[in-house]
Write a protein that holds these residues in place. Structure first.
Motif, short mmCIF file in Angstrom:
data_model
loop_
_atom_site.label_atom_id
_atom_site.label_comp_id
_atom_site.label_asym_id
_atom_site.label_seq_id
_atom_site.Cartn_x
_atom_site.Cartn_y
_atom_site.Cartn_z
N SER A 45 0.81 -1.23 0.00
CA SER A 45 0.00 0.00 0.00
C SER A 45 0.84 1.28 0.00
O SER A 45 0.45 2.27 -0.64
N THR A 46 1.98 1.27 0.69
CA THR A 46 2.78 2.51 0.77
C THR A 46 3.33 2.96 -0.59
O THR A 46 3.38 4.17 -0.85
N PRO A 47 3.75 2.05 -1.50
CA PRO A 47 4.16 2.53 -2.82
C PRO A 47 3.02 3.23 -3.56
O PRO A 47 3.26 4.18 -4.31
N LEU A 48 1.79 2.76 -3.34
CA LEU A 48 0.64 3.41 -4.00
C LEU A 48 0.43 4.82 -3.45
O LEU A 48 0.05 5.73 -4.18
N LEU A 49 0.67 4.99 -2.14
CA LEU A 49 0.58 6.33 -1.56
C LEU A 49 1.63 7.25 -2.17
O LEU A 49 1.36 8.43 -2.44
N LEU A 50 2.83 6.73 -2.39
CA LEU A 50 3.88 7.53 -3.01
C LEU A 50 3.54 7.83 -4.47
O LEU A 50 3.84 8.92 -4.97
N LEU A 51 2.89 6.88 -5.16
CA LEU A 51 2.44 7.14 -6.53
C LEU A 51 1.34 8.20 -6.55
O LEU A 51 1.23 8.96 -7.51
N ASP A 52 0.52 8.23 -5.49
CA ASP A 52 -0.45 9.30 -5.31
C ASP A 52 0.24 10.66 -5.38
O ASP A 52 -0.15 11.55 -6.15
N LEU A 53 1.28 10.80 -4.56
CA LEU A 53 2.03 12.05 -4.52
C LEU A 53 2.72 12.31 -5.85
O LEU A 53 2.77 13.45 -6.33
N GLY A 54 3.25 11.25 -6.45
CA GLY A 54 3.94 11.40 -7.73
C GLY A 54 3.00 11.86 -8.83
O GLY A 54 3.36 12.69 -9.68
N PHE A 55 1.77 11.34 -8.83
CA PHE A 55 0.79 11.74 -9.83
C PHE A 55 0.43 13.22 -9.66
O PHE A 55 0.32 13.96 -10.64
N LEU A 56 0.23 13.64 -8.42
CA LEU A 56 -0.13 15.04 -8.16
C LEU A 56 1.01 15.99 -8.53
O LEU A 56 0.78 17.07 -9.08
N GLY A 57 2.24 15.59 -8.22
CA GLY A 57 3.38 16.46 -8.49
C GLY A 57 3.98 16.29 -9.87
O GLY A 57 4.93 16.98 -10.21
N ARG A 58 3.42 15.36 -10.66
CA ARG A 58 3.99 15.03 -11.98
C ARG A 58 5.49 14.76 -11.85
O ARG A 58 6.32 15.31 -12.55
N THR A 59 5.80 13.89 -10.91
CA THR A 59 7.18 13.61 -10.53
C THR A 59 7.89 12.80 -11.61
O THR A 59 7.31 11.91 -12.23
N SER A 60 9.16 13.12 -11.81
CA SER A 60 9.97 12.41 -12.81
C SER A 60 10.22 10.97 -12.37
O SER A 60 10.14 10.64 -11.18
N LEU A 61 10.56 10.13 -13.32
CA LEU A 61 10.78 8.71 -13.04
C LEU A 61 11.93 8.46 -12.07
O LEU A 61 11.79 7.62 -11.18
N PRO A 62 13.08 9.15 -12.18
CA PRO A 62 14.17 8.89 -11.22
C PRO A 62 13.77 9.16 -9.77
O PRO A 62 14.12 8.37 -8.88
N ILE A 63 13.05 10.25 -9.52
CA ILE A 63 12.63 10.57 -8.15
C ILE A 63 11.59 9.58 -7.67
O ILE A 63 11.65 9.09 -6.53
N THR A 64 10.64 9.24 -8.53
CA THR A 64 9.61 8.26 -8.16
C THR A 64 10.24 6.91 -7.84
O THR A 64 9.91 6.27 -6.83
N GLY A 65 11.17 6.46 -8.70
CA GLY A 65 11.84 5.18 -8.46
C GLY A 65 12.65 5.19 -7.17
O GLY A 65 12.67 4.19 -6.43
N SER A 66 13.31 6.32 -6.89
CA SER A 66 14.10 6.43 -5.65
C SER A 66 13.21 6.37 -4.43
O SER A 66 13.54 5.72 -3.43
N LEU A 67 12.06 7.03 -4.48
CA LEU A 67 11.12 7.01 -3.37
C LEU A 67 10.60 5.60 -3.11
O LEU A 67 10.59 5.13 -1.96
N ILE A 68 10.20 4.92 -4.16
CA ILE A 68 9.65 3.57 -4.00
C ILE A 68 10.74 2.60 -3.53
O ILE A 68 10.50 1.73 -2.69
N GLY A 69 11.96 2.75 -4.03
CA GLY A 69 13.06 1.89 -3.61
C GLY A 69 13.41 2.08 -2.15
O GLY A 69 13.58 1.11 -1.41
N ALA A 70 13.54 3.34 -1.71
CA ALA A 70 13.85 3.62 -0.30
C ALA A 70 12.73 3.13 0.61
O ALA A 70 12.98 2.59 1.69
N ASN A 71 11.50 3.30 0.16
CA ASN A 71 10.35 2.85 0.95
C ASN A 71 10.34 1.32 1.07
O ASN A 71 10.07 0.79 2.15
N ALA A 72 10.63 0.62 -0.03
CA ALA A 72 10.65 -0.85 0.01
C ALA A 72 11.73 -1.35 0.96
O ALA A 72 11.51 -2.30 1.72
N TYR A 73 12.90 -0.71 0.94
CA TYR A 73 13.98 -1.10 1.84
C TYR A 73 13.59 -0.83 3.30
O TYR A 73 13.89 -1.64 4.18
N MET A 74 12.91 0.29 3.53
CA MET A 74 12.44 0.62 4.88
C MET A 74 11.47 -0.44 5.39
O MET A 74 11.57 -0.90 6.54
#
Length: 202
Positions: A45-74
């Motif tokens: 569920s937490t990656p989907l929350l981050l994709l929520d934020l990414g969709f709203l901010g029109r976030t680039s792929l490198p930042i989105t991937g870094s967020l999801i990767g750090a979250n998965a490791y956490m």
């Protein structure tokens, strides 16, 4: 897209509490009652929350991937901390908190900067989104360290209540906030167009 993401976030959370109500996803590990199913649902569920934020901010792929990767490791190291005997579990807890701090940094720096550049009229929207997100997510490791997984200050009932309230706020509540933020972003983007049309008519 935002409605779909929020739907599945709530659906995953509902599956968690259905499993807990049926007595599933529970084990006593090193004399600690552990709902391992929590970590499974958080992992999805937490990656989907981050994709929520990414969709709203029109976030680039490198930042989105870094967020999801750090979250998965956490999440992965947090789960290891939950099933590791004391005091070794505190080492994994610190490692997980390090990944959490990395996630927060990515949100309050590169994510926020990029979002404000793409939505210059909506800085207050992202400030509110990030403030709510950071506060709610920060409370999760606080409950963890105070519960039986950590210092054992909270009873199992208070631990469950704490996680339940946080899940409701960070998933259902944040879902409504993200949809409201989308409406505000759309209105901010439409304002220059309406102004241009008015000036063209004049």
């Amino acid at each position: 897209m935002l409605y779909i993401l929020n739907f599945f976030i709530c659906l995953i959370a509902a599956g968690l509490y259905l499993a807990m109500a049926l007595g599933l996803g529970f084990r006593v590990i090193y004399d600690r009652p552990t709902f391992w199913v929590r970590y499974l649902t958080w992992f999805f569920s937490t990656p989907l929350l981050l994709l929520d934020l990414g969709f709203l901010g029109r976030t680039s792929l490198p930042i989105t991937g870094s967020l999801i990767g750090a979250n998965a490791y956490m999440m992965a190291t947090g789960f290891v901390a939950a099933i590791t005997p004391k005091p070794m579990n505190y080492i994994w807890y610190i490692v997980s908190c390090g990944a959490f701090l990395a996630t927060l940094y990515l949100l309050v720096q590169p994510y926020r900067v990029e979002a404000e550049q793409k939505h210059p009229r909506s800085r207050r929207v992202f400030k509110k989104l990030l403030t709510v997100h950071v506060v709610l997510w920060t409370l999760y490791p606080v409950v963890w360290i105070l519960a039986s997984t950590g210092f054992n200050i909270l009873s199992q009932g208070y631990e469950t209540m704490g996680y339940t309230l946080l899940d409701i706020a960070s998933k259902v509540g944040f879902g409504f906030l993200s949809l409201n933020s989308l409406r505000q972003l759309e209105q901010a983007n439409e304002a220059p167009a309406r102004l241009y049309q008015s000036s063209s008519v004049v």
